[in-house]
Design a protein around this motif. Structure first.
Motif, PDB file in Angstrom:
ATOM      1  N   ALA A  85       0.835  -1.211   0.000  1.00  0.00           N
ATOM      2  CA  ALA A  85       0.000   0.000   0.000  1.00  0.00           C
ATOM      3  C   ALA A  85       0.864   1.253   0.000  1.00  0.00           C
ATOM      4  N   SER A  86       1.898   1.275   0.860  1.00  0.00           N
ATOM      5  CA  SER A  86       2.752   2.461   0.909  1.00  0.00           C
ATOM      6  C   SER A  86       3.511   2.659  -0.392  1.00  0.00           C
ATOM      7  N   LEU A  87       3.974   1.545  -1.006  1.00  0.00           N
ATOM      8  CA  LEU A  87       4.683   1.675  -2.280  1.00  0.00           C
ATOM      9  C   LEU A  87       3.761   2.162  -3.394  1.00  0.00           C
ATOM     10  N   SER A  88       2.495   1.665  -3.404  1.00  0.00           N
ATOM     11  CA  SER A  88       1.567   2.123  -4.445  1.00  0.00           C
ATOM     12  C   SER A  88       1.283   3.611  -4.308  1.00  0.00           C
ATOM     13  N   ILE A  89       1.166   4.071  -3.067  1.00  0.00           N
ATOM     14  CA  ILE A  89       0.931   5.511  -2.859  1.00  0.00           C
ATOM     15  C   ILE A  89       2.155   6.308  -3.291  1.00  0.00           C
ATOM     16  N   GLU A  90       3.351   5.816  -2.922  1.00  0.00           N
ATOM     17  CA  GLU A  90       4.581   6.531  -3.263  1.00  0.00           C
ATOM     18  C   GLU A  90       4.786   6.594  -4.768  1.00  0.00           C
ATOM     19  N   ILE A  91       4.580   5.452  -5.448  1.00  0.00           N
ATOM     20  CA  ILE A  91       4.755   5.440  -6.900  1.00  0.00           C
ATOM     21  C   ILE A  91       3.677   6.293  -7.576  1.00  0.00           C
ATOM     22  N   GLY A  92       2.443   6.217  -7.079  1.00  0.00           N
ATOM     23  CA  GLY A  92       1.388   7.049  -7.654  1.00  0.00           C
ATOM     24  C   GLY A  92       1.693   8.529  -7.523  1.00  0.00           C
ATOM     25  N   ALA A  93       2.210   8.929  -6.344  1.00  0.00           N
ATOM     26  CA  ALA A  93       2.558  10.343  -6.155  1.00  0.00           C
ATOM     27  C   ALA A  93       3.690  10.746  -7.087  1.00  0.00           C
ATOM     28  N   GLU A  94       4.654   9.847  -7.265  1.00  0.00           N
ATOM     29  CA  GLU A  94       5.778  10.144  -8.155  1.00  0.00           C
ATOM     30  C   GLU A  94       5.292  10.306  -9.590  1.00  0.00           C
ATOM     31  N   LEU A  95       4.418   9.388 -10.041  1.00  0.00           N
ATOM     32  CA  LEU A  95       3.887   9.497 -11.405  1.00  0.00           C
ATOM     33  C   LEU A  95       2.998  10.718 -11.564  1.00  0.00           C
ATOM     34  N   LYS A  96       2.262  11.053 -10.511  1.00  0.00           N
ATOM     35  CA  LYS A  96       1.427  12.250 -10.561  1.00  0.00           C
ATOM     36  C   LYS A  96       2.283  13.498 -10.706  1.00  0.00           C
ATOM     37  N   GLN A  97       3.415  13.510 -10.000  1.00  0.00           N
ATOM     38  CA  GLN A  97       4.327  14.644 -10.129  1.00  0.00           C
ATOM     39  C   GLN A  97       4.847  14.748 -11.552  1.00  0.00           C
ATOM     40  N   VAL A  98       5.198  13.604 -12.157  1.00  0.00           N
ATOM     41  CA  VAL A  98       5.671  13.616 -13.537  1.00  0.00           C
ATOM     42  C   VAL A  98       4.563  14.094 -14.469  1.00  0.00           C
ATOM     43  N   ASP A  99       3.323  13.596 -14.266  1.00  0.00           N
ATOM     44  CA  ASP A  99       2.207  14.013 -15.121  1.00  0.00           C
ATOM     45  C   ASP A  99       1.941  15.504 -15.008  1.00  0.00           C
ATOM     46  N   ASN A 100       2.028  16.024 -13.782  1.00  0.00           N
ATOM     47  CA  ASN A 100       1.809  17.462 -13.604  1.00  0.00           C
ATOM     48  C   ASN A 100       2.862  18.262 -14.357  1.00  0.00           C
ATOM     49  N   ALA A 101       4.126  17.793 -14.298  1.00  0.00           N
ATOM     50  CA  ALA A 101       5.182  18.496 -15.015  1.00  0.00           C
ATOM     51  C   ALA A 101       4.937  18.458 -16.523  1.00  0.00           C
ATOM     52  N   LEU A 102       4.536  17.286 -17.055  1.00  0.00           N
ATOM     53  CA  LEU A 102       4.267  17.189 -18.489  1.00  0.00           C
ATOM     54  C   LEU A 102       3.064  18.043 -18.887  1.00  0.00           C
ATOM     55  N   SER A 103       2.018  18.048 -18.033  1.00  0.00           N
ATOM     56  CA  SER A 103       0.849  18.881 -18.331  1.00  0.00           C
ATOM     57  C   SER A 103       1.220  20.354 -18.329  1.00  0.00           C
ATOM     58  N   THR A 104       2.084  20.739 -17.398  1.00  0.00           N
ATOM     59  CA  THR A 104       2.524  22.136 -17.337  1.00  0.00           C
ATOM     60  C   THR A 104       3.294  22.506 -18.595  1.00  0.00           C
ATOM     61  N   LEU A 105       4.185  21.600 -19.041  1.00  0.00           N
ATOM     62  CA  LEU A 105       4.936  21.874 -20.269  1.00  0.00           C
ATOM     63  C   LEU A 105       4.013  21.941 -21.482  1.00  0.00           C
ATOM     64  N   ALA A 106       3.000  21.054 -21.520  1.00  0.00           N
ATOM     65  CA  ALA A 106       2.060  21.094 -22.641  1.00  0.00           C
ATOM     66  C   ALA A 106       1.286  22.404 -22.664  1.00  0.00           C
ATOM     67  N   LEU A 107       0.887  22.873 -21.482  1.00  0.00           N
ATOM     68  CA  LEU A 107       0.160  24.148 -21.400  1.00  0.00           C
ATOM     69  C   LEU A 107       1.064  25.305 -21.790  1.00  0.00           C
ATOM     70  N   GLN A 108       2.322  25.285 -21.318  1.00  0.00           N
ATOM     71  CA  GLN A 108       3.275  26.340 -21.669  1.00  0.00           C
ATOM     72  C   GLN A 108       3.524  26.365 -23.173  1.00  0.00           C
ATOM     73  N   PHE A 109       3.652  25.178 -23.769  1.00  0.00           N
ATOM     74  CA  PHE A 109       3.897  25.106 -25.209  1.00  0.00           C
ATOM     75  C   PHE A 109       2.719  25.688 -25.981  1.00  0.00           C
ATOM     76  N   ARG A 110       1.505  25.411 -25.533  1.00  0.00           N
ATOM     77  CA  ARG A 110       0.314  25.915 -26.219  1.00  0.00           C
ATOM     78  C   ARG A 110       0.217  27.432 -26.136  1.00  0.00           C
ATOM     79  N   ARG A 111       0.652  27.971 -25.004  1.00  0.00           N
ATOM     80  CA  ARG A 111       0.484  29.421 -24.788  1.00  0.00           C
ATOM     81  C   ARG A 111       1.665  30.244 -25.308  1.00  0.00           C
ATOM     82  N   THR A 112       2.791  29.590 -25.633  1.00  0.00           N
ATOM     83  CA  THR A 112       3.979  30.327 -26.069  1.00  0.00           C
ATOM     84  C   THR A 112       3.818  30.768 -27.525  1.00  0.00           C
TER      85      THR A 112
END
Length: 757
Positions: free
Chosen positions: A58-85
Motif C-alpha cells: 500500500a505504501s509503495l503504491s501511494i509513493e509510486i502514484g505520487a511520483e507518477l502524478k508529479q511527472v504528469d503534472n510536469a508534463l501537463s505544465t509543459l504542454a500548457l506552456q507550449f500551447r500558450r507560447t
C-alpha cells in the motif's frame, strides 16, 4: 428450600470405566487443543506476514502514484506552456527550453524530458552528445497523433506504454496542441527500471523477500529480490504463476496469495496493490520459510508438551482411583454440602431464584427488591409475571431449558417487567441444579443499556445541533442509492454553505456562532419532509437528502423556502440580531451518477458556483459545464433573489486541470470575501499571457506539483479542478431564465419497519 438429593455411591468398576473414558476424552481434547493452537499460531504468523506485506504494498503504491502524478503534472505544465507560447521562433525556443530546465530540476527521478514536433523529430531535451532522434514510428507517438481530441489522447496514452526488452521502463507523455487545437507533437519522459530498483533496495523485505512492479498485462517493469539483488531476470516479460492470474482476475485492485514464484522457485506470501490512476501494480512478497520458522519450532514444543500432559493425566487418574477406594463417600458428602451452600447464597446485589418447572421455590432478597415484590410474594408462583408478554416468556423457555438440560449454562440480556409494570433490562443466566430444578441469577443492567443507547446516538449525530453527522448522512445516501429504480425516481443531494458566517463569528464570538448554527439547523429541518434528511457536515456546512422526487424541478420550492428561512434575522443571547444567508449546490441521482461520494463532491462544486454567482441562491449540477450533457432532459437551475440568468456549459477541448492556487481553485475563497452583496457575473480582469508571467506560472505550478491533496478544503475537490477534469474551458451566459411552475411534492416513502428485541 428442599435439600438436593445425594448422589448414589458408584462402584469401583464403574469408576474405572469412567476414568478410562475420561482419559480418552482428555487425550483427544489435548490433541485437538494442541492442533488448534498450532493452527492458530500458523494463521497468526500468516496474518502478520500478510499485513506486513500489504502495508508495504500500500505504501509503495501511494509513493509510486505520487511520483507518477508529479511527472504528469510536469508534463501537463509543459504542454500548457507550449500551447500558450507565441512569438518568433527564437523566443519560443528560449521559453520552452527554460520551462524544460525548470521542470527537469523538479524531477530527479527521470533521465530526460523531451519534446517532439508533429513529425516525431525530437526538437527539445536532447543532450549535447546525443544525435538526432525521431520517434515518429513509435506506437505511443502514433496513438497521440491520431487521437481525436486532447481528452481521448490523454486517456489512451496512459495505457499505451508497454516496456520492451530493449528499452524497459515506464513512459509518461502528453499530446501537444497548437492554439487551433491541431497536433503539434508530444512531450514525454521515461522512469527507468534502475530508478524503481534503487527505490526498492532501501526497504526491509527479509532475506528472501522480493518486490516487483508490473503493468496491467503483468509485464515486468522492475524487480528487486534480496536473494538476487543484481538480477534483471524476467524484466520486460510476462512470467507469472496461475495463482497470480486467478487473483488478478477476481480482484485487480488489491489482494494476496501464497505460492512459489516462477522466477526463482521460492514460496512467498505475496500482496499486490494497483497504483491508483495508473495501469501499474506493485507486488511485495515475504518468504514463508522466514515467517514460519518460529512456528515450526513451536510445533515440536507443543507436541512434546501434549504428550507430557496426557501421561500426567493418566497418572493422576490412577491416583484418583486409589484414593476413591478410601474416601469416595466423604468426597460426595463434601460436594453436596458445597453445592447446598452455593445455592443458599443470599445477597443484596445479584437476584437469585431456584425454579422447579418454571415455578419459584426459593429466591433471595435482591430478586424481590429488583422486581418490587414483597418477601415471600413470589414463592410458589410461576415466573410469567416477570416477563413483558407471553411471547418473550415462551421464547426464553424454548431457548434456555434445552441448553440447561444438556448441561450448558444459558445467558441472555432482555427486558423484563417489575411489579408496577415498568420495564427493566436484565442480564439473565441459568444453570441446572438437578433434573427438574435450575438456579437463575439476574442483574439490573438498565443504566448500562441507557449509556449504550446514548453512545450510539452520539456516534451518528452532531453534538451541537443534534442533526445527523456525515457518517449517518453517507449511510442514508447509500441506502437511497439502492432504491433507485424501485420506489424512488430521483434522489437529490444538496450541499449548503452559510454566507458570511466567518464574519459573524469574528464580530459576535463563537458562542453566537453556535446559536446561529443551531437556529439554521432547525430552519433547514423545518423545510424538509419527514422522510428527507438534514445533516451537519462540519463547520458551517450542511447537507440535505431529498428522496422520492419525480423530476429535478420538484426540489426548487423547498430550497427557495429554506433560503428565505435561513436569511431571516436571528436573535443572539445578548439581545443583538444577526443574519446569514446560504448558498446551495444540488446534484441528482441517477442523472449525475450513482456513487455517494461523487454526488456529494458534485453538489459541493455546484454550491461553490452559487457563491461565485452572487450567493443566496441554489445551483443545480445540471447547469455546470460538462455536467448538463449527462442529463439532457434536466433543466439548468440557478435560482436566487436576484434571478440571474441560467448558466449553460459548452464543451470545448481544454488543457489539463488548473492547479491549486490558480484562479479556478480560488473561486470559493474569492466568493466568500465578496460578501452577500456581490454582483453575480462580475467580469474579472484579463489575465496577462506574457512570457515572463507564463514562466512564473510554470515555476509556481512545478513547486506544487507533488501536493495533489494538500489544497482541498476539508477534504473536498477544488471547484476549478473539478470543472477542468470534466473537459470544460469556458462558460456562456444566455438571456432569459428558466420557466418556473409549482409541482406537488412526491408521496412520502413508507415508514421504516419497527425493530423488536
Amino acid at each position: 428450600m428442599d435439600r438436593p438429593p445425594l448422589y448414589a455411591p458408584r462402584s469401583l468398576t464403574r469408576l474405572a470405566l469412567w476414568l478410562a473414558a475420561g482419559n480418552l476424552v482428555i487425550a483427544a481434547a489435548v490433541v485437538t487443543a494442541t492442533w488448534l493452537a498450532l493452527q492458530a499460531g500458523r494463521d497468526s504468523d500468516l496474518t502478520r506476514a500478510r499485513e506486513t506485506t500489504e502495508n508495504l504494498a500500500a505504501s509503495l503504491s501511494i509513493e509510486i502514484g505520487a511520483e507518477l502524478k508529479q511527472v504528469d503534472n510536469a508534463l501537463s505544465t509543459l504542454a500548457l506552456q507550449f500551447r500558450r507560447t507565441t512569438g518568433d521562433p527564437e523566443q519560443v525556443r528560449r521559453s520552452v527550453e527554460r520551462a524544460l530546465a525548470d521542470q527537469r530540476s523538479l524531477l530527479p527521478q527521470v533521465d530526460a524530458i523531451r519534446i517532439t514536433d508533429a513529425r516525431g523529430q525530437v526538437v527539445y531535451g536532447l543532450a549535447g552528445e546525443e544525435g538526432a532522434l525521431n520517434v515518429g514510428d513509435r506506437d505511443y507517438f502514433q496513438r497521440a497523433r491520431d487521437a481525436k481530441d486532447g481528452g481521448d489522447a490523454d486517456r489512451h496514452l496512459r495505457t499505451a506504454v508497454r516496456p520492451r526488452p530493449a528499452q524497459v521502463g515506464h513512459r509518461r507523455l502528453r499530446r501537444l496542441e497548437r492554439e487551433d487545437g491541431s497536433f503539434a507533437g508530444v512531450v514525454y519522459t521515461t522512469l527507468s527500471t534502475e530508478h524503481f530498483i534503487e527505490s526498492f533496495k532501501g526497504l526491509t523485505i527479509g532475506a528472501e523477500g522480493a518486490i516487483s512492479l508490473r503493468t496491467r498485462s503483468q509485464r515486468l517493469i522492475a524487480r528487486y529480490s534480496a536473494t538476487e539483488p543484481h538480477s534483471i531476470r524476467g524484466v520486460g516479460d510476462v512470467i507469472v504463476s496461475e495463482d497470480l492470474m486467478r487473483k488478478i482476475a477476481a480482484n485487480p485492485q488489491q489482494g494476496w496469495y501464497m505460492t512459489r514464484t516462477r522466477l526463482d522457485n521460492i514460496e512467498r506470501i505475496t500482496c499486490y496493490r494497483q497504483v491508483r490512476g495508473y495501469p501499474l501494480t506493485i507486488f511485495t512478497g515475504s518468504s514463508t520459510a522466514e515467517f514460519l520458522a518460529a512456528w515450526r519450532g513451536e510445533v515440536l514444543q507443543q507436541s512434546a508438551l501434549a504428550g507430557v500432559v496426557i501421561l500426567t493425566v493418566l497418572g493422576c487418574s490412577v491416583l484418583i482411583f486409589l484414593q476413591q477406594r478410601r474416601d469416595r463417600r466423604a468426597a460426595i458428602g463434601l460436594q453436596q454440602l458445597a453445592l447446598e451452600q452455593a445455592l443458599m447464597l443470599d445477597n443484596d446485589m445479584v437476584g437469585m431464584m431456584r425454579l422447579r418447572d418454571r415455578t419459584v421455590v426459593w429466591k433471595n432478597r435482591a430478586l424481590a427488591s429488583l422486581f418490587g415484590y414483597a418477601p415471600g410474594e413470589l414463592n410458589g408462583q410461576t415466573t410469567r409475571p416477570l416477563y413483558l408478554d407471553d411471547e418473550s416468556f415462551r421464547e426464553v423457555g424454548d431457548a434456555a431449558y434445552p441448553a440447561i438440560a444438556a448441561g450448558r449454562r444459558f445467558r441472555q440480556q432482555l427486558r423484563m417487567r417489575r411489579k408496577d409494570g415498568t420495564p427493566v433490562w436484565i442480564d439473565l443466566s441459568g444453570a441446572s441444579v438437578s433434573e427438574r430444578e435450575s438456579l437463575w441469577m439476574m442483574i439490573d443492567i438498565s443504566a448500562f443499556k441507557e449509556s449504550e443507547a446514548t453512545a450510539q446516538h452520539l456516534a451518528v449525530h452532531d453534538a451541537l445541533t443534534g442533526l445527523p453527522n456525515r457518517v449517518r448522512f453517507t449511510e442514508r445516501l447509500a441506502g437511497a442509492m439502492t432504491l433507485l429504480g424501485e420506489r424512488v425516481g430521483l434522489v437529490a443531494v444538496c450541499w449548503v454553505d452559510l454566507d458570511g458566517f466567518k464574519d459573524l463569528n469574528d464580530q459576535f464570538g463563537h458562542e453566537a456562532g453556535d446559536v446561529v448554527l443551531r437556529v439554521v439547523a432547525q430552519r433547514l429541518l423545518a423545510g424538509v419532509r419527514t422522510h428527507d434528511l438534514v445533516a451537519r457536515m462540519g463547520g458551517d456546512e450542511f447537507a440535505i437528502l431529498l428522496t422520492a422526487l419525480r423530476a429535478e424541478h420538484e426540489a426548487g420550492p423547498a430550497l427557495r423556502r429554506m433560503l428565505e428561512s435561513v436569511a431571516e434575522p436571528i436573535r443572539l443571547p445578548d439581545g443583538d440580531h444577526a443574519s446569514v444567508t446560504a448558498s446551495i449546490g444540488i446534484a441528482f441521482a441517477p442523472h449525475h451518477g450513482r456513487q455517494a461520494e461523487s454526488l456529494m463532491r458534485l453538489a459541493e462544486t455546484a454550491m461553490t458556483t452559487a457563491k461565485r454567482a452572487g450567493k443566496r441562491r441554489f445551483v443545480s449540477a445540471s447547469s455546470l459545464p460538462g455536467i448538463a450533457m449527462n442529463a439532457p432532459n434536466s433543466p439548468s437551475t440557478s435560482v436566487g433573489p436576484d434571478a440571474p440568468t441560467p448558466v449553460d456549459a459548452i464543451d470545448t477541448p481544454s488543457g489539463p486541470a488548473p492547479e491549486p492556487g490558480t484562479e479556478g481553485a480560488r473561486g470559493k475563497e474569492a466568493s466568500d470575501k465578496a460578501g452577500p452583496g456581490a454582483t453575480p457575473g462580475t467580469p474579472r480582469p484579463a489575465r496577462p499571457r506574457s512570457a515572463d508571467r507564463a514562466g512564473s506560472f510554470i515555476r509556481r505550478i512545478g513547486r506544487r506539483g507533488g501536493r495533489s491533496r494538500g489544497h482541498a478544503r476539508r477534504g473536498r475537490q477544488q471547484p476549478g479542478a473539478a470543472l477542468a477534469q470534466a473537459g470544460v474551458s469556458r462558460l456562456v451566459r444566455r438571456p432569459g431564465g428558466p420557466t418556473r411552475r409549482p409541482v406537488p411534492l412526491a408521496a412520502q416513502s413508507p415508514p421504516h419497519a419497527r425493530h423488536s428485541l
